[in-house]
Structures are given as C-alpha cells and as structure tokens.
Design a protein around this motif. Structure first.
Motif, PDB file in Angstrom:
ATOM      1  N   ALA A  49      -3.346  10.784   6.847  1.00 44.53           N
ATOM      2  CA  ALA A  49      -2.283   9.782   6.720  1.00 44.53           C
ATOM      3  C   ALA A  49      -2.214   8.894   7.955  1.00 44.53           C
ATOM      4  O   ALA A  49      -1.935   7.688   7.855  1.00 44.53           O
ATOM      5  CB  ALA A  49      -0.934  10.468   6.476  1.00 44.53           C
ATOM      6  N   HIS A  50      -2.447   9.459   9.143  1.00 37.81           N
ATOM      7  CA  HIS A  50      -2.439   8.673  10.373  1.00 37.81           C
ATOM      8  C   HIS A  50      -3.527   7.595  10.334  1.00 37.81           C
ATOM      9  O   HIS A  50      -3.275   6.435  10.672  1.00 37.81           O
ATOM     10  CB  HIS A  50      -2.667   9.584  11.589  1.00 37.81           C
ATOM     11  N   VAL A  76       0.844  -1.197   0.000  1.00 41.62           N
ATOM     12  CA  VAL A  76       0.000   0.000   0.000  1.00 41.62           C
ATOM     13  C   VAL A  76       0.874   1.239   0.000  1.00 41.62           C
ATOM     14  O   VAL A  76       2.049   1.191   0.377  1.00 41.62           O
ATOM     15  CB  VAL A  76      -0.953   0.027   1.219  1.00 41.62           C
ATOM     16  N   ASN A  77       0.310   2.349  -0.436  1.00 40.43           N
ATOM     17  CA  ASN A  77       1.033   3.620  -0.486  1.00 40.43           C
ATOM     18  C   ASN A  77       0.319   4.678   0.336  1.00 40.43           C
ATOM     19  O   ASN A  77      -0.905   4.812   0.276  1.00 40.43           O
ATOM     20  CB  ASN A  77       1.154   4.111  -1.933  1.00 40.43           C
ATOM     21  N   ILE A  78       1.102   5.420   1.110  1.00 40.51           N
ATOM     22  CA  ILE A  78       0.592   6.577   1.848  1.00 40.51           C
ATOM     23  C   ILE A  78       1.449   7.781   1.491  1.00 40.51           C
ATOM     24  O   ILE A  78       2.674   7.745   1.660  1.00 40.51           O
ATOM     25  CB  ILE A  78       0.633   6.344   3.370  1.00 40.51           C
ATOM     26  N   ASP A 101      -1.952  14.733   5.088  1.00 36.45           N
ATOM     27  CA  ASP A 101      -2.255  14.369   6.476  1.00 36.45           C
ATOM     28  C   ASP A 101      -3.109  15.453   7.133  1.00 36.45           C
ATOM     29  O   ASP A 101      -2.793  15.971   8.212  1.00 36.45           O
ATOM     30  CB  ASP A 101      -0.942  14.176   7.234  1.00 36.45           C
ATOM     31  N   ASN A 102      -4.206  15.780   6.446  1.00 39.22           N
ATOM     32  CA  ASN A 102      -5.048  16.881   6.889  1.00 39.22           C
ATOM     33  C   ASN A 102      -5.762  16.575   8.198  1.00 39.22           C
ATOM     34  O   ASN A 102      -6.089  15.425   8.504  1.00 39.22           O
ATOM     35  CB  ASN A 102      -6.092  17.197   5.814  1.00 39.22           C
ATOM     36  N   LEU A 117       3.852  11.483  11.762  1.00 38.92           N
ATOM     37  CA  LEU A 117       3.411  10.173  11.276  1.00 38.92           C
ATOM     38  C   LEU A 117       4.443   9.106  11.617  1.00 38.92           C
ATOM     39  O   LEU A 117       4.092   8.002  12.053  1.00 38.92           O
ATOM     40  CB  LEU A 117       3.183  10.227   9.769  1.00 38.92           C
ATOM     41  N   TYR A 118       5.727   9.424  11.456  1.00 40.57           N
ATOM     42  CA  TYR A 118       6.793   8.474  11.766  1.00 40.57           C
ATOM     43  C   TYR A 118       6.776   8.093  13.251  1.00 40.57           C
ATOM     44  O   TYR A 118       7.058   6.952  13.620  1.00 40.57           O
ATOM     45  CB  TYR A 118       8.154   9.047  11.385  1.00 40.57           C
TER      46      TYR A 118
END
Length: 613
Positions: A167-168, A142-144, A149-150, A193-194
């Motif tokens: 994104a989270h 999958v791709n994010i 990341d609104n 996010l990381y």
C-alpha cells in the motif's frame, strides 16, 4: 458535470474506466493494488495508441511505484486527448454533441448552454468561451486497500523498509503521478500508511486551498469518519470526502457493521456535517501552523457521498436531496455496461441471468472478510473441481493477499495450495469428525485466489492473458445485480440514473434500505447459527448491540417513510412490516438461546410501545 460516480470494482473491472467515461465528465475509480496488472494494461494501451512501450521490470528499483506512476500518467494523457477530441466534436454540433448533451443531468449549467448552441441560439465564438469555462472531464481517482500492505523482500531475501510495502508503494506511485484527483482509502485504518501521506506535498493545500491530490475515506459510519479524519487532520492532511458505503448491500468485500443501517448512518452525517467540518478544520489548521505551513485563505471543501445498493432514479434523487449528498456511487449496475467497465462475454451472460440466490455472501476471500460472489463464475467452478480432485488451493502467483504465518515465519495466502494442504493435515490429525470435520474442511478450502481471478477478465478481453493469469474469472457484484438483467449502453445507464428511462423490468425490487435490512437479518441469523452454546459474555453483548441497532433502524425507517407520498409510503411500509416480522422471529430465537439480556428486552419493549402508540 454529474452527480454520480463509478466506484472501484475488483482489480480489473474499472482498471481503465476513465478512458471510457472521463471525457463525458463522469468520475471513476481505478484499483492500483496489482502492479503486474497495471503494467500489462500500460502495455496494452501503449500499443493500442501507437505509443512506445518501455517495460518496467521487477528488477528495477521501486518498480511497483514506478509502474503505477507510469500507468496513471498514460491514462491521464489519453483522457486529455479524448476530452479535447470531444470538445472539437461538440463545436461541430454533431452526434457526439447531442449524445453528450443528452447525458448531462437536466439542471446542469453547461447543458443549457450546449443545448442553445446545438439549436443555433449561441454564436460559436461565444460558446467556445463557455465550453472552456464550464465543461470538465471526470476525475481519474484511484483506490488503495489500506490493509493490503504486505512486506516485500529484496534480492538477499531480507525485508525491505516499510515504504516498500504494497500500500505504501501504491500511494507513492499515485503521489508521483501527474494526476490532479483523489485517492480513495478503503478497508479500514492503517496508521503507518496514514503517517506516510504527509511526506508528499501533493496532499497539502496551496495558499488558495487547492489540493492536487485529495484524500477520500471510505467509511462505514460517522464514528469511523471522526476517528480517521482526526488522525489525518493532526498530520496536516485534509479529508476532502467521506464516502459512506453500505456494509452488506455492496459489491466486493462486505464489511458488515453491528446492525447499524445505512439510513441512520446517513442521518447522523446529515445532522453533524457542520460539526464534522469545524472539528476537523480546527485540528487541521493547528497542525499546519505547527509544521510552519501557510494556512489556506479559503476554507476547504468537505464532501459527503454514499454508495451501495442504489438502483433507481428515485433512490438516487432521495439520497442527494434528503441527505444533502454531493454524489451517489453506482457500482454493480455498471458491470452490465461494456462502454464503462471490463467484463468478458461469458461472465456478462451469467450476470444478466443472475437472481437473488445466485448472488451470495461467501467465505472466498483470503482476507477472512465476507466476499460477495456470483454462483457459477468460472473461478468458483475451478475451485470446486480442484476440491473434488483432491487438489484444493492455488499456486498463489501474485501474493497480494498473503496474511497467515501460523506455519512459518513468512506470511502466505490462505487460498494457496501450500497453506490449505498444511491446514488439512492439521485437521486430519485433530479429533474432529463428522459434521464438525466437514464444516472446518469447507472453511479451509472455500478460499479462492482473488488476485488472479479478479484480474483475468480484462486481460481476456484484450487477448493479453498469460499462463500465470489462467482462464477463469472471479467477479464480485452486489445483491442489486438481481434486478438488472440486460446489457446497457452508457447513455442508457445514465438515463436510468436520471429517471429518463427505466432499465429494471422486475416489479418486486425492494427499496435499497429494506434490501440492506433484509441482508442484515440474514447475516444475524447466520451468526446465531454459528454459536456454540453456552454463549460467552462478549457474544451476548455483540448480539444485544446488533439487535438494538436493528430495532433503532426499523423505527428510524418507520418515521422516515411516514413522510413520503401515499403510494410510495404504502409500498415501503409493507416491505418494512415484513422485515420486522422476520426480525421478531430472530429475537425469539435469540431469547431461546439466551443471547439477549433483560436490559436488551426492555429496550425492545420500549421501542415496540412507542411504535404502537
């Protein structure tokens, strides 16, 4: 099973590609950024496979993550069914067995066993054991896009906690799925996010070193890999793959570097691969020990892959063998393979007819990042018609690319009619006129609603488009599309990749490295044309760095091409010589505009002297 993969393309073009290719052992990537599209695709495939469909509405708590989890679980289940069905067909030695065998790369271990079985040289009981040990489905990755990341809002219109950002929530949706695969993190670093990743044990290794859900970083260069890899390693997260993508010779958004070319970038990864591994592993182990987590018995894998502009079996093999890559991504050519991707008939026809001038780097993305576009696509035609009618912009129904808050506290999309009308009013009230006004006006109305445009094609194909989805389609092929002109079967494209057939009719296709160099030269010329003189110190520094990187890249290719066999070397050196002539003209233009300092000139002179010698 294969040494190529199909990267993510748009929102919809690879949204269900694993259903089409995973049972053949081919890895592909799904975009999970649009939960509305994901939910619609879940409904489509549930009904198609006579599976009960229970809607997940926006009224449900954490609906975005739940939709993504449900869709990925469905795809995983269906891929497993397809894979088991294929295994049974192979045991029957039928047409599917022959097709599958013929698609595998020639040196594949299982291909030898399968060929012997088809020819009756291995008993079925013996082969069944080999089948279960050596045959695997492709990965459902999958791709994010990390920067999409609104903030989302609750019923009381108050902002929800950060874990409900786009994104989270997408990451959580993937983490909660039953997939054992990889998430490709693209579009740069998102520290929040990381920091969220290590909250899910699925991303941590077990005692044997197995990781159920692996991290893949799409990077532009070695330095980016180091920075992002270290950041994640400090959190006890191992990056299993660094996926290098060409800045300009790719599809979708183009994250151009400062003239740093693909060949030198891959060379740096090749030379520093062991250093990269040891550096990351030391930090990673310390982080696990600090957290009180057991250290894996076996060392983990670190893969290096690349994608962007590859188009021939020779390029494919060279990338694998010279740079020691684990896989090569083939994106744009697969848009012409209906068995692998989702492109409607009208757009397919446009792609087949597209030439170099039809594939251009546009200003269409609301993110403000250059975006590869296809001239004549129905969404572009719609945009132009709305501008002519004096109604630029869109209704912005999905709001995934909202990023601008200059007119209010709440961010809106720069492709929306609301934003563009306010921005045009501001421009009208300014002193700008003539050419300056037209330039600024075009910059405003150029933005297109990609959230809708990139999702519509697959919905039209499945006859599932709603009024909100519209009829018009955006598509984002890379420049490589100009050299592919016919619709191909999956087997034909795989055979092309492995050099068994040739799908490129044209004889004037440049080498992928030369094509990227030309794209960067065009990009540099455009940036120079935009400069209002006199240039600032930072602008001069930028152009100095850019031209120095291009100069170093040209020298690198001269050295690299000199090692190739005669007929190929002559062709490559001729192409490179023409590109260098263009670069010299650009340097002259830079010197006339004082965009190159005495120091930079000295560097160029030394490179030229070395080249001449």
């Amino acid at each position: 099973m294969h040494n190529f993969h199909i990267p993510v393309m748009g929102l919809a073009f690879t949204i269900d590609s694993p259903l089409k290719v995973a049972h053949y052992g081919i890895n592909s990537v799904i975009s999970i950024m649009d939960d509305d599209l994901v939910e619609k695709m879940r409904k489509i495939h549930c009904l198609k496979n006579s599976i009960e469909y229970l809607p997940i509405t926006v009224k449900e708590y954490d609906y975005r993550a739940k939709r993504i989890t449900a869709y990925l679980n469905l795809i995983n289940m269906l891929v497993k069914q397809n894979f088991e069905k294929l295994k049974q067909e192979i045991l029957k030695r039928g047409d599917e067995a022959v097709k599958y065998c013929n698609m595998l790369p020639d040196k594949n271990l299982f291909k030898v066993s399968l060929s012997n079985y088809i020819n009756g040289n291995i008993p079925i009981d013996v082969f069944r054991v080999l089948l279960n040990k050596q045959m695997f489905p492709g990965s459902i990755d999958v791709n994010i896009m990390t920067k999409v990341d609104n903030v989302n809002y609750g019923k009381n219109r108050e902002p929800l906690p950060v874990e409900f950002n786009d994104a989270h929530a997408a990451l959580r949706g993937y983490a909660n799925s039953d997939l054992h695969s990889s998430v490709v993190l693209s579009a740069g670093m998102n520290q929040r996010l990381y920091s969220y990743i290590d909250q899910f044990e699925e991303f941590l290794p077990d005692i044997s070193g197995y990781i159920r859900k692996k991290i893949v970083l799409k990077v532009s260069d070695y330095r980016s890999a180091l920075i992002q890899g270290k950041l994640l390693a400090k959190k006890g997260i191992w990056v299993s793959e660094y996926r290098v993508e060409s800045g300009l010779n790719c599809g979708g958004h183009a994250f151009a570097s400062d003239g740093y070319l693909m060949g030198p970038i891959l060379e740096e990864f090749k030379k520093n691969r062991e250093t990269l591994f040891s550096t990351m592993y030391e930090i990673f182990i310390r982080a696990l020990e600090k957290k009180g987590i057991f250290v894996p018995i076996e060392k983990l894998n670190l893969n290096i892959t690349a994608q962007g502009g590859v188009g021939t079996s020779e390029e494919h093999s060279f990338l694998l063998n010279y740079y020691n890559l684990n896989s090569v991504g083939w994106g744009t050519p697969f848009l012409l393979v209906p068995e692998a991707t989702n492109v409607d008939t009208e757009t397919l026809d446009l792609l087949c007819k597209a030439k170099e001038d039809d594939l251009y780097l546009s200003n269409s993305s609301p993110l403000g990042v250059p975006f590869n576009n296809l001239r004549g696509s129905s969404k572009e035609v719609e945009k132009i018609d709305r501008i002519i009618d004096g109604k630029p912009g869109s209704s912005c129904p999905k709001k995934f690319l909202i990023s601008n808050s200059e007119f209010s506290g709440k961010a809106i999309c720069t492709a929306s009619a609301k934003y563009q009308s306010q921005k045009i009013a501001e421009l009208d009230a300014s002193p700008a006129c003539g050419e300056e006004y037209e330039k600024k006006y075009k910059n405003i109305v150029d933005k297109t609603c990609l959230c809708v445009g990139l999702a519509t094609s697959v919905l039209k194909m499945y006859d599932a488009a709603e009024k909100i989805d519209g009829e018009n389609i955006s598509i984002c092929p890379g420049p490589n599309m100009a050299y592919f002109s016919t619709i191909a079967s999956l087997k034909e494209m795989v055979d092309h990749i492995y050099g068994r057939i040739n799908l490129i009719v044209r004889t004037d296709r440049p080498n992928m490295f030369i094509k990227e160099l030309r794209l960067y030269l065009d990009y540099l010329k455009d940036r120079i044309a935009e400069i209002n003189m006199p240039a600032s110190v930072n602008q001069v520094k930028y152009f100095e760095t850019f031209q120095a990187n291009i100069s170093n890249g040209i020298q690198y290719y001269k050295d690299l091409f000199s090692t190739r066999i005669n007929d190929i070397r002559v062709k490559l050196e001729t192409e490179l010589s023409k590109a260098e002539e263009s670069f010299n003209e650009i340097k002259q233009s830079m010197a006339e505009k004082n965009l190159i300092s005495a120091i930079a000139n000295e560097i160029v002179e030394k490179i030229t002297e070395h080249t001449t010698a």
